[in-house]
Design a protein around this motif. Structure first.
Motif, mmCIF file in Angstrom:
data_model
loop_
_atom_site.group_PDB
_atom_site.id
_atom_site.type_symbol
_atom_site.label_atom_id
_atom_site.label_comp_id
_atom_site.label_asym_id
_atom_site.label_seq_id
_atom_site.Cartn_x
_atom_site.Cartn_y
_atom_site.Cartn_z
ATOM 1 N N ALA A 76 0.848 -1.201 0.000
ATOM 2 C CA ALA A 76 0.000 0.000 0.000
ATOM 3 C C ALA A 76 0.881 1.247 0.000
ATOM 4 O O ALA A 76 0.589 2.231 -0.696
ATOM 5 N N ALA A 77 1.978 1.194 0.768
ATOM 6 C CA ALA A 77 2.894 2.337 0.806
ATOM 7 C C ALA A 77 3.558 2.528 -0.562
ATOM 8 O O ALA A 77 3.760 3.657 -1.018
ATOM 9 N N LEU A 78 3.862 1.415 -1.216
ATOM 10 C CA LEU A 78 4.476 1.491 -2.550
ATOM 11 C C LEU A 78 3.522 2.168 -3.538
ATOM 12 O O LEU A 78 3.909 3.056 -4.303
ATOM 13 N N LEU A 79 2.265 1.757 -3.467
ATOM 14 C CA LEU A 79 1.251 2.357 -4.348
ATOM 15 C C LEU A 79 1.119 3.846 -4.082
ATOM 16 O O LEU A 79 1.038 4.661 -5.005
ATOM 17 N N ARG A 80 1.106 4.177 -2.789
ATOM 18 C CA ARG A 80 0.944 5.572 -2.413
ATOM 19 C C ARG A 80 2.124 6.405 -2.913
ATOM 20 O O ARG A 80 1.958 7.538 -3.370
ATOM 21 N N LEU A 81 3.299 5.807 -2.814
ATOM 22 C CA LEU A 81 4.512 6.477 -3.293
ATOM 23 C C LEU A 81 4.400 6.748 -4.791
ATOM 24 O O LEU A 81 4.734 7.829 -5.276
ATOM 25 N N ALA A 82 3.913 5.724 -5.517
ATOM 26 C CA ALA A 82 3.852 5.830 -6.977
ATOM 27 C C ALA A 82 2.732 6.756 -7.433
ATOM 28 O O ALA A 82 2.863 7.469 -8.417
#
Ligand code: SF4
Ligand code: SF4
Lengths: 340, 242
Positions: free
Chosen positions: A228-234
Protein backbone atom coordinates in the motif's frame (compact mmCIF):
# COMPACT_ATOMS: atom_id res chain seq x y z
CA UNK A 1 -5.97 12.69 3.18
CA UNK A 2 -8.00 13.96 6.09
CA UNK A 3 -8.17 17.70 5.86
CA UNK A 4 -9.34 18.32 9.37
CA UNK A 5 -5.77 18.28 10.70
CA UNK A 6 -3.42 21.01 9.63
CA UNK A 7 0.21 20.77 10.63
CA UNK A 8 1.35 24.24 11.68
CA UNK A 9 4.80 23.38 13.01
CA UNK A 10 6.56 20.23 11.98
CA UNK A 11 9.96 19.79 10.45
CA UNK A 12 11.26 17.92 7.45
CA UNK A 13 13.27 15.00 8.69
CA UNK A 14 16.59 14.74 6.97
CA UNK A 15 17.38 11.89 4.65
CA UNK A 16 20.25 10.15 6.41
CA UNK A 17 20.67 7.20 4.07
CA UNK A 18 21.35 9.22 0.97
CA UNK A 19 22.92 8.74 -2.43
CA UNK A 20 25.95 6.79 -1.14
CA UNK A 21 23.62 4.19 0.35
CA UNK A 22 21.83 3.99 -2.99
CA UNK A 23 25.21 3.53 -4.73
CA UNK A 24 26.21 0.78 -2.32
CA UNK A 25 22.96 -1.13 -2.81
CA UNK A 26 23.24 -0.56 -6.56
CA UNK A 27 26.78 -1.85 -6.94
CA UNK A 28 26.44 -4.74 -4.52
CA UNK A 29 23.16 -5.71 -6.22
CA UNK A 30 24.93 -5.74 -9.60
CA UNK A 31 27.76 -7.77 -8.15
CA UNK A 32 25.46 -10.46 -6.73
CA UNK A 33 23.56 -10.39 -10.05
CA UNK A 34 26.86 -10.95 -11.86
CA UNK A 35 27.58 -13.96 -9.64
CA UNK A 36 24.11 -15.32 -10.45
CA UNK A 37 24.97 -14.96 -14.10
CA UNK A 38 28.38 -16.60 -13.79
CA UNK A 39 28.38 -19.22 -11.05
CA UNK A 40 25.90 -21.75 -12.51
CA UNK A 41 27.94 -21.92 -15.73
CA UNK A 42 31.21 -22.51 -13.88
CA UNK A 43 29.58 -25.08 -11.61
CA UNK A 44 27.92 -26.97 -14.46
CA UNK A 45 30.63 -26.26 -17.07
CA UNK A 46 28.02 -25.54 -19.73
CA UNK A 47 30.18 -24.71 -22.74
CA UNK A 48 27.70 -22.39 -24.45
CA UNK A 49 27.19 -20.42 -21.30
CA UNK A 50 30.80 -20.02 -20.18
CA UNK A 51 31.81 -17.06 -22.38
CA UNK A 52 28.80 -15.05 -21.19
CA UNK A 53 29.50 -16.22 -17.65
CA UNK A 54 32.96 -14.64 -17.96
CA UNK A 55 31.28 -11.34 -18.73
CA UNK A 56 29.06 -11.87 -15.67
CA UNK A 57 32.11 -12.54 -13.55
CA UNK A 58 33.78 -9.37 -14.80
CA UNK A 59 30.62 -7.44 -13.87
CA UNK A 60 30.56 -9.08 -10.42
CA UNK A 61 34.19 -8.24 -9.64
CA UNK A 62 34.27 -4.68 -10.92
CA UNK A 63 31.03 -3.67 -9.20
CA UNK A 64 31.90 -5.72 -6.10
CA UNK A 65 35.07 -3.69 -5.66
CA UNK A 66 33.25 -0.36 -5.85
CA UNK A 67 30.55 -1.37 -3.35
CA UNK A 68 32.63 -1.20 -0.14
CA UNK A 69 33.91 2.24 -1.11
CA UNK A 70 30.34 3.49 -1.43
CA UNK A 71 29.46 1.84 1.88
CA UNK A 72 32.33 3.53 3.67
CA UNK A 73 31.41 6.87 2.16
CA UNK A 74 27.88 6.40 3.49
CA UNK A 75 29.15 6.38 7.07
CA UNK A 76 29.31 9.80 8.68
CA UNK A 77 32.43 8.63 10.57
CA UNK A 78 34.15 6.43 7.97
CA UNK A 79 37.49 6.37 9.81
CA UNK A 80 35.79 4.47 12.64
CA UNK A 81 34.88 1.51 10.43
CA UNK A 82 37.15 -0.71 12.56
CA UNK A 83 34.54 -0.47 15.33
CA UNK A 84 32.44 -2.91 13.28
CA UNK A 85 35.14 -5.53 13.80
CA UNK A 86 35.65 -4.83 17.49
CA UNK A 87 31.96 -5.05 18.36
CA UNK A 88 30.19 -7.85 16.52
CA UNK A 89 26.46 -7.47 17.25
CA UNK A 90 24.35 -10.48 16.27
CA UNK A 91 21.10 -8.51 16.63
CA UNK A 92 22.14 -6.10 13.86
CA UNK A 93 21.93 -7.08 10.20
CA UNK A 94 24.43 -4.35 9.45
CA UNK A 95 26.94 -5.99 11.76
CA UNK A 96 26.52 -9.29 9.91
CA UNK A 97 26.99 -7.37 6.68
CA UNK A 98 30.29 -5.93 7.90
CA UNK A 99 31.66 -9.46 8.19
CA UNK A 100 29.91 -10.90 5.15
CA UNK A 101 31.09 -8.21 2.75
CA UNK A 102 34.87 -8.77 3.01
CA UNK A 103 34.35 -12.54 2.97
CA UNK A 104 32.24 -12.21 -0.17
CA UNK A 105 34.78 -9.95 -1.88
CA UNK A 106 37.63 -12.33 -1.01
CA UNK A 107 35.72 -15.33 -2.41
CA UNK A 108 34.74 -13.30 -5.45
CA UNK A 109 38.33 -12.30 -6.16
CA UNK A 110 39.42 -15.92 -5.95
CA UNK A 111 36.55 -16.89 -8.23
CA UNK A 112 37.62 -14.14 -10.63
CA UNK A 113 41.26 -15.14 -10.57
CA UNK A 114 40.30 -18.72 -11.33
CA UNK A 115 37.47 -18.06 -13.73
CA UNK A 116 39.02 -15.31 -15.80
CA UNK A 117 42.69 -16.12 -15.59
CA UNK A 118 43.74 -19.58 -14.46
CA UNK A 119 40.79 -21.84 -15.11
CA UNK A 120 41.50 -23.01 -18.67
CA UNK A 121 44.95 -24.08 -17.49
CA UNK A 122 43.44 -26.83 -15.47
CA UNK A 123 42.44 -26.43 -11.86
CA UNK A 124 38.69 -26.47 -12.27
CA UNK A 125 38.09 -27.88 -8.81
CA UNK A 126 39.32 -24.69 -7.18
CA UNK A 127 37.14 -22.67 -9.58
CA UNK A 128 34.09 -24.71 -8.62
CA UNK A 129 34.79 -24.30 -4.93
CA UNK A 130 35.30 -20.57 -5.34
CA UNK A 131 32.10 -20.30 -7.40
CA UNK A 132 30.20 -22.17 -4.71
CA UNK A 133 31.64 -20.09 -1.87
CA UNK A 134 30.90 -16.85 -3.74
CA UNK A 135 27.33 -17.99 -4.42
CA UNK A 136 26.70 -18.86 -0.76
CA UNK A 137 28.21 -15.61 0.47
CA UNK A 138 26.39 -13.70 -2.30
CA UNK A 139 23.12 -15.18 -1.06
CA UNK A 140 24.06 -13.92 2.39
CA UNK A 141 24.67 -10.45 0.94
CA UNK A 142 21.28 -10.45 -0.83
CA UNK A 143 19.60 -11.58 2.38
CA UNK A 144 21.29 -9.07 4.64
CA UNK A 145 20.86 -6.05 2.38
CA UNK A 146 17.11 -6.67 2.04
CA UNK A 147 16.60 -7.65 5.67
CA UNK A 148 18.57 -4.69 6.98
CA UNK A 149 15.73 -2.53 5.68
CA UNK A 150 12.98 -5.13 6.02
CA UNK A 151 13.15 -5.44 9.82
CA UNK A 152 12.56 -1.76 10.48
CA UNK A 153 9.14 -1.35 12.09
CA UNK A 154 9.49 2.38 11.63
CA UNK A 155 9.12 2.32 7.84
CA UNK A 156 6.11 0.51 6.49
CA UNK A 157 7.35 0.60 2.88
CA UNK A 158 10.53 -1.29 3.75
CA UNK A 159 8.99 -3.59 6.27
CA UNK A 160 8.36 -6.54 4.04
CA UNK A 161 9.67 -9.76 2.60
CA UNK A 162 9.05 -8.32 -0.88
CA UNK A 163 12.31 -6.43 -0.76
CA UNK A 164 14.90 -9.25 -0.91
CA UNK A 165 13.54 -10.83 -4.14
CA UNK A 166 12.96 -7.38 -5.66
CA UNK A 167 16.60 -6.46 -5.09
CA UNK A 168 17.80 -9.84 -6.30
CA UNK A 169 15.76 -9.85 -9.52
CA UNK A 170 16.53 -6.27 -10.42
CA UNK A 171 20.21 -6.81 -9.53
CA UNK A 172 20.27 -9.71 -11.97
CA UNK A 173 18.61 -7.59 -14.67
CA UNK A 174 21.16 -4.83 -14.06
CA UNK A 175 24.09 -7.26 -14.20
CA UNK A 176 22.84 -8.69 -17.49
CA UNK A 177 22.39 -5.13 -18.74
CA UNK A 178 25.95 -4.26 -17.78
CA UNK A 179 27.29 -7.42 -19.42
CA UNK A 180 25.41 -6.35 -22.54
CA UNK A 181 26.98 -2.90 -22.33
CA UNK A 182 30.49 -4.34 -21.95
CA UNK A 183 29.87 -6.78 -24.80
CA UNK A 184 28.62 -4.07 -27.13
CA UNK A 185 31.60 -1.86 -26.30
CA UNK A 186 34.15 -4.53 -27.27
CA UNK A 187 35.96 -3.82 -30.49
CA UNK A 188 33.88 -6.53 -32.10
CA UNK A 189 30.58 -7.15 -30.39
CA UNK A 190 29.90 -10.86 -30.07
CA UNK A 191 26.39 -11.15 -31.46
CA UNK A 192 25.77 -14.64 -30.13
CA UNK A 193 26.51 -13.37 -26.62
CA UNK A 194 24.27 -10.38 -27.12
CA UNK A 195 21.44 -12.65 -28.24
CA UNK A 196 21.76 -14.82 -25.17
CA UNK A 197 22.05 -11.82 -22.85
CA UNK A 198 19.01 -10.18 -24.41
CA UNK A 199 16.93 -13.32 -23.86
CA UNK A 200 17.91 -13.40 -20.21
CA UNK A 201 17.37 -9.69 -19.86
CA UNK A 202 13.82 -10.04 -21.17
CA UNK A 203 13.16 -12.77 -18.60
CA UNK A 204 14.74 -10.97 -15.65
CA UNK A 205 13.07 -7.64 -16.43
CA UNK A 206 9.73 -9.35 -16.87
CA UNK A 207 10.17 -11.18 -13.57
CA UNK A 208 11.13 -7.93 -11.82
CA UNK A 209 8.06 -6.26 -13.30
CA UNK A 210 5.77 -9.10 -12.26
CA UNK A 211 7.19 -9.03 -8.75
CA UNK A 212 6.76 -5.27 -8.37
CA UNK A 213 3.26 -5.55 -9.86
CA UNK A 214 2.33 -8.32 -7.41
CA UNK A 215 3.69 -6.21 -4.55
CA UNK A 216 1.52 -3.26 -5.59
CA UNK A 217 -1.53 -5.49 -6.13
CA UNK A 218 -1.05 -6.98 -2.65
CA UNK A 219 -1.10 -3.40 -1.40
CA UNK A 220 -4.21 -2.58 -3.39
CA UNK A 221 -5.99 -5.62 -1.94
CA UNK A 222 -4.90 -4.58 1.54
CA UNK A 223 -2.82 -7.71 1.92
CA UNK A 224 0.43 -5.82 2.41
CA UNK A 225 0.98 -2.53 4.22
CA UNK A 226 4.25 -2.18 2.39
CA UNK A 227 2.50 -2.71 -0.96
CA UNK A 228 0.00 0.00 0.00
CA UNK A 229 2.89 2.34 0.81
CA UNK A 230 4.48 1.49 -2.55
CA UNK A 231 1.25 2.36 -4.35
CA UNK A 232 0.94 5.57 -2.41
CA UNK A 233 4.51 6.48 -3.29
CA UNK A 234 3.85 5.83 -6.98
CA UNK A 235 0.45 7.47 -7.19
CA UNK A 236 0.44 10.21 -4.59
CA UNK A 237 3.96 11.23 -3.59
CA UNK A 238 6.45 10.72 -6.40
CA UNK A 239 4.43 10.04 -9.52
CA UNK A 240 6.99 11.25 -12.02
CA UNK A 241 10.01 9.70 -10.44
CA UNK A 242 8.43 6.39 -9.61
CA UNK A 243 6.10 5.83 -12.51
CA UNK A 244 7.82 7.52 -15.42
CA UNK A 245 11.51 7.07 -14.60
CA UNK A 246 11.56 3.81 -12.69
CA UNK A 247 8.68 1.83 -14.16
CA UNK A 248 8.59 3.49 -17.57
CA UNK A 249 12.17 4.28 -18.52
CA UNK A 250 13.93 1.77 -16.27
CA UNK A 251 11.70 -1.25 -16.65
CA UNK A 252 9.22 -1.17 -19.53
CA UNK A 253 11.38 0.59 -22.11
CA UNK A 254 14.38 -1.79 -21.84
CA UNK A 255 11.94 -4.71 -21.73
CA UNK A 256 10.49 -3.61 -25.06
CA UNK A 257 13.96 -2.96 -26.49
CA UNK A 258 15.15 -6.47 -25.59
CA UNK A 259 12.63 -7.76 -28.09
CA UNK A 260 14.63 -6.15 -30.90
CA UNK A 261 18.01 -7.72 -31.32
CA UNK A 262 19.58 -4.84 -33.07
CA UNK A 263 23.29 -4.18 -32.62
CA UNK A 264 22.73 -0.46 -32.54
CA UNK A 265 20.22 -0.75 -29.71
CA UNK A 266 21.98 -3.15 -27.37
CA UNK A 267 24.11 -0.55 -25.67
CA UNK A 268 21.04 1.57 -24.97
CA UNK A 269 19.03 -1.44 -23.77
CA UNK A 270 21.78 -2.41 -21.34
CA UNK A 271 22.14 1.13 -20.02
CA UNK A 272 18.39 1.48 -19.49
CA UNK A 273 18.26 -1.82 -17.61
CA UNK A 274 21.05 -0.52 -15.38
CA UNK A 275 19.14 2.70 -14.85
CA UNK A 276 16.09 0.65 -13.78
CA UNK A 277 18.16 -1.26 -11.25
CA UNK A 278 19.43 2.01 -9.85
CA UNK A 279 15.97 3.61 -9.84
CA UNK A 280 14.47 0.79 -7.77
CA UNK A 281 17.04 1.51 -5.07
CA UNK A 282 16.63 5.27 -5.41
CA UNK A 283 12.86 5.03 -5.04
CA UNK A 284 13.14 2.64 -2.10
CA UNK A 285 15.75 4.70 -0.23
CA UNK A 286 15.01 8.29 -1.05
CA UNK A 287 11.28 7.85 -1.65
CA UNK A 288 11.00 5.59 1.40
CA UNK A 289 12.63 8.14 3.66
CA UNK A 290 10.41 10.82 2.19
CA UNK A 291 7.32 9.22 3.71
CA UNK A 292 7.16 10.80 7.16
CA UNK A 293 7.14 8.45 10.15
CA UNK A 294 5.13 10.95 12.16
CA UNK A 295 4.49 14.14 10.23
CA UNK A 296 2.06 14.92 7.47
CA UNK A 297 2.77 15.12 3.74
CA UNK A 298 5.97 14.04 2.07
CA UNK A 299 9.61 15.14 2.43
CA UNK A 300 11.14 16.14 -0.86
CA UNK A 301 14.80 15.54 -1.44
CA UNK A 302 16.98 17.78 -3.50
CA UNK A 303 20.07 16.01 -4.72
CA UNK A 304 23.07 18.10 -3.67
CA UNK A 305 25.71 18.59 -6.34
CA UNK A 306 28.51 17.83 -3.88
CA UNK A 307 30.30 14.58 -2.98
CA UNK A 308 27.25 13.73 -0.87
CA UNK A 309 25.13 13.80 -3.99
CA UNK A 310 25.67 14.02 -7.72
CA UNK A 311 29.46 14.18 -7.51
CA UNK A 312 29.47 11.04 -5.40
CA UNK A 313 27.25 9.20 -7.85
CA UNK A 314 29.45 10.21 -10.80
CA UNK A 315 32.59 9.47 -8.79
CA UNK A 316 31.50 5.93 -7.99
CA UNK A 317 30.68 5.29 -11.65
CA UNK A 318 34.11 6.70 -12.56
CA UNK A 319 35.73 4.40 -10.03
CA UNK A 320 33.92 1.44 -11.54
CA UNK A 321 35.19 2.42 -15.00
CA UNK A 322 38.74 2.70 -13.70
CA UNK A 323 38.56 -0.73 -12.06
CA UNK A 324 37.17 -2.20 -15.29
CA UNK A 325 40.02 -0.71 -17.30
CA UNK A 326 42.67 -1.92 -14.83
CA UNK A 327 41.29 -5.46 -14.68
CA UNK A 328 40.87 -5.72 -18.42
CA UNK A 329 44.37 -4.47 -19.09
CA UNK A 330 45.81 -6.84 -16.48
CA UNK A 331 43.96 -9.71 -18.11
CA UNK A 332 45.03 -8.81 -21.61
CA UNK A 333 48.63 -8.16 -20.56
CA UNK A 334 49.20 -11.52 -18.98
CA UNK A 335 46.90 -13.59 -21.02
CA UNK A 336 44.60 -13.26 -23.99
CA UNK A 337 41.26 -14.22 -22.55
CA UNK A 338 38.87 -15.79 -24.99
CA UNK A 339 35.98 -13.40 -24.72
CA UNK A 340 36.53 -10.87 -22.06
CA UNK B 1 10.06 25.47 45.36
CA UNK B 2 6.96 23.64 44.19
CA UNK B 3 6.10 20.22 45.47
CA UNK B 4 6.96 18.46 42.17
CA UNK B 5 10.48 19.77 42.23
CA UNK B 6 10.93 19.04 45.92
CA UNK B 7 9.77 15.46 45.43
CA UNK B 8 12.05 15.05 42.44
CA UNK B 9 15.06 16.34 44.33
CA UNK B 10 14.23 14.03 47.23
CA UNK B 11 14.25 11.07 44.82
CA UNK B 12 17.55 12.13 43.35
CA UNK B 13 19.00 12.70 46.79
CA UNK B 14 18.20 9.15 47.79
CA UNK B 15 19.45 7.65 44.55
CA UNK B 16 22.45 9.79 43.76
CA UNK B 17 24.46 8.13 46.46
CA UNK B 18 23.83 4.76 44.88
CA UNK B 19 26.32 3.70 42.21
CA UNK B 20 23.56 3.35 39.63
CA UNK B 21 23.70 7.00 38.71
CA UNK B 22 27.44 6.95 38.28
CA UNK B 23 29.25 7.05 34.97
CA UNK B 24 27.33 5.09 32.39
CA UNK B 25 28.95 2.65 30.08
CA UNK B 26 27.84 -0.21 27.94
CA UNK B 27 29.70 -2.51 30.28
CA UNK B 28 27.42 -1.64 33.17
CA UNK B 29 24.92 -4.06 31.72
CA UNK B 30 21.34 -4.11 32.77
CA UNK B 31 21.66 -4.76 36.48
CA UNK B 32 18.34 -3.67 37.84
CA UNK B 33 17.62 -3.24 41.48
CA UNK B 34 14.72 -1.76 43.32
CA UNK B 35 16.92 1.21 44.16
CA UNK B 36 17.58 2.01 40.54
CA UNK B 37 15.17 4.68 39.38
CA UNK B 38 13.30 4.44 36.07
CA UNK B 39 13.10 7.94 34.69
CA UNK B 40 10.02 8.82 32.69
CA UNK B 41 8.26 11.96 31.56
CA UNK B 42 4.62 12.88 31.75
CA UNK B 43 3.45 15.63 29.41
CA UNK B 44 0.19 17.26 30.34
CA UNK B 45 -1.04 18.55 26.99
CA UNK B 46 -3.82 20.50 28.69
CA UNK B 47 -1.12 22.80 30.02
CA UNK B 48 1.11 23.11 26.93
CA UNK B 49 0.76 26.45 25.16
CA UNK B 50 3.23 25.67 22.35
CA UNK B 51 5.66 28.41 23.31
CA UNK B 52 8.72 26.31 22.35
CA UNK B 53 10.59 27.42 25.49
CA UNK B 54 11.51 23.75 25.98
CA UNK B 55 12.81 23.55 22.41
CA UNK B 56 15.06 26.54 23.00
CA UNK B 57 16.17 25.41 26.46
CA UNK B 58 17.10 22.00 25.10
CA UNK B 59 19.04 23.39 22.17
CA UNK B 60 20.91 25.77 24.43
CA UNK B 61 21.61 23.22 27.14
CA UNK B 62 22.75 20.52 24.75
CA UNK B 63 24.29 22.74 22.05
CA UNK B 64 22.20 21.16 19.34
CA UNK B 65 23.20 22.53 15.90
CA UNK B 66 20.84 24.98 14.21
CA UNK B 67 18.07 23.30 12.28
CA UNK B 68 18.27 20.10 14.34
CA UNK B 69 16.23 19.29 17.43
CA UNK B 70 16.28 16.89 20.35
CA UNK B 71 12.82 18.06 21.24
CA UNK B 72 10.29 20.15 19.38
CA UNK B 73 6.68 21.01 19.98
CA UNK B 74 4.65 19.99 16.95
CA UNK B 75 1.69 22.28 16.52
CA UNK B 76 -1.52 21.25 14.79
CA UNK B 77 -4.86 22.72 14.05
CA UNK B 78 -7.55 20.12 14.56
CA UNK B 79 -11.27 20.17 14.18
CA UNK B 80 -13.39 19.70 17.24
CA UNK B 81 -17.14 20.17 17.30
CA UNK B 82 -16.85 21.88 13.93
CA UNK B 83 -14.49 24.42 15.41
CA UNK B 84 -10.75 24.74 14.73
CA UNK B 85 -8.60 24.18 17.78
CA UNK B 86 -4.89 24.25 18.43
CA UNK B 87 -3.25 21.06 19.54
CA UNK B 88 0.33 20.80 20.77
CA UNK B 89 2.48 17.73 20.78
CA UNK B 90 5.92 18.05 22.34
CA UNK B 91 8.08 15.33 20.79
CA UNK B 92 11.27 13.84 22.16
CA UNK B 93 12.91 10.47 22.66
CA UNK B 94 10.49 8.19 24.49
CA UNK B 95 13.28 6.22 26.19
CA UNK B 96 11.27 3.21 25.17
CA UNK B 97 11.15 0.13 27.34
CA UNK B 98 11.52 -1.91 24.15
CA UNK B 99 13.62 0.43 22.00
CA UNK B 100 14.00 -0.67 18.36
CA UNK B 101 16.92 1.74 17.93
CA UNK B 102 19.28 -0.28 20.12
CA UNK B 103 19.52 -3.80 18.68
CA UNK B 104 20.21 -2.47 15.17
CA UNK B 105 23.34 -0.55 16.15
CA UNK B 106 26.18 -2.53 14.57
CA UNK B 107 28.80 -1.34 17.05
CA UNK B 108 26.77 -1.17 20.28
CA UNK B 109 27.33 2.55 20.50
CA UNK B 110 23.79 3.15 21.68
CA UNK B 111 22.45 1.49 24.77
CA UNK B 112 19.98 1.79 27.60
CA UNK B 113 21.22 2.61 31.06
CA UNK B 114 19.81 0.74 34.02
CA UNK B 115 17.72 3.82 34.80
CA UNK B 116 16.03 3.54 31.39
CA UNK B 117 17.76 6.46 29.70
CA UNK B 118 18.79 5.62 26.14
CA UNK B 119 22.14 7.17 25.29
CA UNK B 120 24.71 7.19 22.47
CA UNK B 121 28.43 6.80 23.00
CA UNK B 122 29.49 9.25 20.34
CA UNK B 123 33.14 8.28 20.61
CA UNK B 124 32.22 4.88 19.23
CA UNK B 125 29.31 5.71 16.91
CA UNK B 126 30.26 5.25 13.23
CA UNK B 127 27.43 7.48 12.04
CA UNK B 128 25.73 4.76 10.00
CA UNK B 129 22.29 6.20 10.90
CA UNK B 130 20.75 2.76 11.27
CA UNK B 131 19.30 3.80 14.64
CA UNK B 132 17.96 6.99 13.05
CA UNK B 133 16.08 4.82 10.57
CA UNK B 134 14.93 2.39 13.25
CA UNK B 135 13.39 4.92 15.63
CA UNK B 136 9.70 5.22 14.75
CA UNK B 137 9.45 8.59 16.49
CA UNK B 138 12.07 10.56 14.52
CA UNK B 139 13.77 11.17 17.84
CA UNK B 140 17.27 10.65 16.45
CA UNK B 141 19.34 12.52 13.92
CA UNK B 142 22.92 12.69 12.73
CA UNK B 143 24.41 15.72 14.41
CA UNK B 144 25.91 17.93 11.71
CA UNK B 145 28.82 18.88 13.94
CA UNK B 146 29.78 15.61 15.60
CA UNK B 147 28.72 13.46 12.59
CA UNK B 148 27.31 10.94 15.03
CA UNK B 149 23.85 9.92 16.20
CA UNK B 150 22.27 12.40 18.57
CA UNK B 151 19.07 12.39 20.61
CA UNK B 152 17.41 13.49 23.84
CA UNK B 153 19.16 12.06 26.90
CA UNK B 154 16.62 13.31 29.45
CA UNK B 155 19.54 15.69 30.17
CA UNK B 156 21.35 12.84 31.88
CA UNK B 157 24.18 15.14 32.92
CA UNK B 158 21.72 17.31 34.80
CA UNK B 159 19.82 14.40 36.29
CA UNK B 160 23.07 12.98 37.61
CA UNK B 161 23.72 16.32 39.27
CA UNK B 162 20.27 16.22 40.85
CA UNK B 163 18.71 18.69 38.45
CA UNK B 164 15.67 18.42 36.21
CA UNK B 165 16.01 18.15 32.43
CA UNK B 166 16.30 21.61 30.89
CA UNK B 167 12.94 21.35 29.11
CA UNK B 168 11.16 20.47 32.36
CA UNK B 169 12.93 23.19 34.28
CA UNK B 170 11.93 25.82 31.74
CA UNK B 171 8.39 24.74 30.91
CA UNK B 172 6.21 27.78 31.39
CA UNK B 173 2.97 25.94 31.86
CA UNK B 174 4.40 23.14 33.97
CA UNK B 175 3.32 20.71 31.31
CA UNK B 176 6.44 18.56 31.44
CA UNK B 177 6.82 16.46 34.57
CA UNK B 178 9.87 14.26 35.10
CA UNK B 179 10.49 11.60 37.69
CA UNK B 180 11.00 8.05 38.82
CA UNK B 181 8.12 5.79 37.90
CA UNK B 182 9.32 3.17 40.36
CA UNK B 183 8.72 5.51 43.24
CA UNK B 184 4.98 5.35 44.00
CA UNK B 185 5.18 8.74 45.73
CA UNK B 186 6.65 10.52 42.72
CA UNK B 187 4.54 13.02 40.82
CA UNK B 188 4.84 10.99 37.62
CA UNK B 189 3.58 7.83 39.36
CA UNK B 190 0.74 9.72 40.95
CA UNK B 191 -0.32 11.17 37.60
CA UNK B 192 0.06 7.92 35.67
CA UNK B 193 -1.99 6.10 38.31
CA UNK B 194 -4.72 8.68 38.55
CA UNK B 195 -5.13 10.22 35.08
CA UNK B 196 -5.54 8.55 31.70
CA UNK B 197 -2.30 8.72 29.73
CA UNK B 198 -1.32 7.61 26.23
CA UNK B 199 1.93 6.85 24.47
CA UNK B 200 2.68 7.48 20.82
CA UNK B 201 2.29 4.71 18.23
CA UNK B 202 1.25 2.04 20.74
CA UNK B 203 0.78 -0.50 17.94
CA UNK B 204 4.54 -0.76 17.50
CA UNK B 205 4.96 -2.21 21.01
CA UNK B 206 7.98 -0.05 21.79
CA UNK B 207 6.50 0.79 25.21
CA UNK B 208 7.34 4.50 25.15
CA UNK B 209 8.10 6.10 28.52
CA UNK B 210 6.78 9.54 27.70
CA UNK B 211 3.19 9.58 28.89
CA UNK B 212 0.80 12.15 27.43
CA UNK B 213 -2.25 13.46 29.23
CA UNK B 214 -5.02 14.67 26.95
CA UNK B 215 -3.61 13.31 23.70
CA UNK B 216 -6.01 13.64 20.76
CA UNK B 217 -6.02 10.14 19.26
CA UNK B 218 -5.75 11.61 15.74
CA UNK B 219 -2.24 12.67 16.72
CA UNK B 220 -1.21 9.38 18.27
CA UNK B 221 0.07 7.78 15.09
CA UNK B 222 1.40 9.14 11.82
CA UNK B 223 -0.43 12.36 11.08
CA UNK B 224 -2.60 12.31 8.00
CA UNK B 225 -3.38 15.90 7.17
CA UNK B 226 -2.20 19.05 5.50
CA UNK B 227 1.59 19.31 5.90
CA UNK B 228 3.29 22.22 7.53
CA UNK B 229 4.23 25.03 5.18
CA UNK B 230 7.47 25.40 7.10
CA UNK B 231 9.80 22.74 5.82
CA UNK B 232 13.47 22.96 6.52
CA UNK B 233 15.21 23.36 3.19
CA UNK B 234 18.38 21.58 2.22
CA UNK B 235 19.98 25.03 2.02
CA UNK B 236 19.44 25.58 5.72
CA UNK B 237 20.93 22.18 6.40
CA UNK B 238 23.95 22.96 4.27
CA UNK B 239 24.37 26.30 5.99
CA UNK B 240 24.26 24.79 9.42
CA UNK B 241 26.80 22.20 8.35
CA UNK B 242 29.29 24.80 7.22
S1 SF4 C 1 12.00 7.10 20.96
FE1 SF4 C 1 13.30 6.35 19.33
S2 SF4 C 1 15.38 6.87 19.98
FE2 SF4 C 1 14.09 7.01 21.79
S3 SF4 C 1 14.26 4.97 22.74
FE3 SF4 C 1 12.41 4.94 21.45
S4 SF4 C 1 13.13 4.13 19.52
FE4 SF4 C 1 14.96 4.76 20.64
S1 SF4 D 1 24.50 5.93 13.97
FE1 SF4 D 1 25.88 5.39 15.67
S2 SF4 D 1 24.52 4.85 17.37
FE2 SF4 D 1 23.28 4.83 15.50
S3 SF4 D 1 23.31 2.71 14.79
FE3 SF4 D 1 24.99 3.75 13.73
S4 SF4 D 1 26.78 3.44 15.03
FE4 SF4 D 1 24.98 2.96 16.27
Amino acid sequence: MSNNIIEIIGITQEITWNSWAVQYFFFIGLSVGGVLLAAPAYLSRTATWLPVARLGLLVAITTGLVAPVALLADLHQPARFYQFYLNFTPSSWMSWGAFLLPAYIAALLLFGLQGLYRDPAGNQRVTRMAALATSVLGTGIALYTGSEMGILISRVLWQSGWLVPAYLLSGLAGAIGLALVINSLQSTENLAHSRLLLRWLTASLALTGVWIGAWAVAGYLNLSGSGAALLRLAVEFRPLETLVFWIGVGLLLPLILTLFNHTGLNLMTGLLALFGTWMLRWVMFIGGQGIPKNGAGFYNFELPLTADGLLGILGSIGLWLLILIVIRSLLSQYKQPADV
Amino acid sequence: MDSTRRKFLATVATTIAAPVLGEASAAEGTADTQDTPRWVMVIDLRKCIGCQACTVACSTENRVPAGQFRTLVSHYEVEKDHQPRSAMLPRLCNHCENPPCIPVCPVQATYQRPDGIVVVDNTRCVGCAYCVQACPYDARFINHETKTADKCTFCVHRVQAGLLPACVETCVGGARIFGNIKDPRSEVSRLINSVHTDGLQPGLKTRPQVYYIGLDNRLQNKIEGVPSPWKRSETLVQESMS
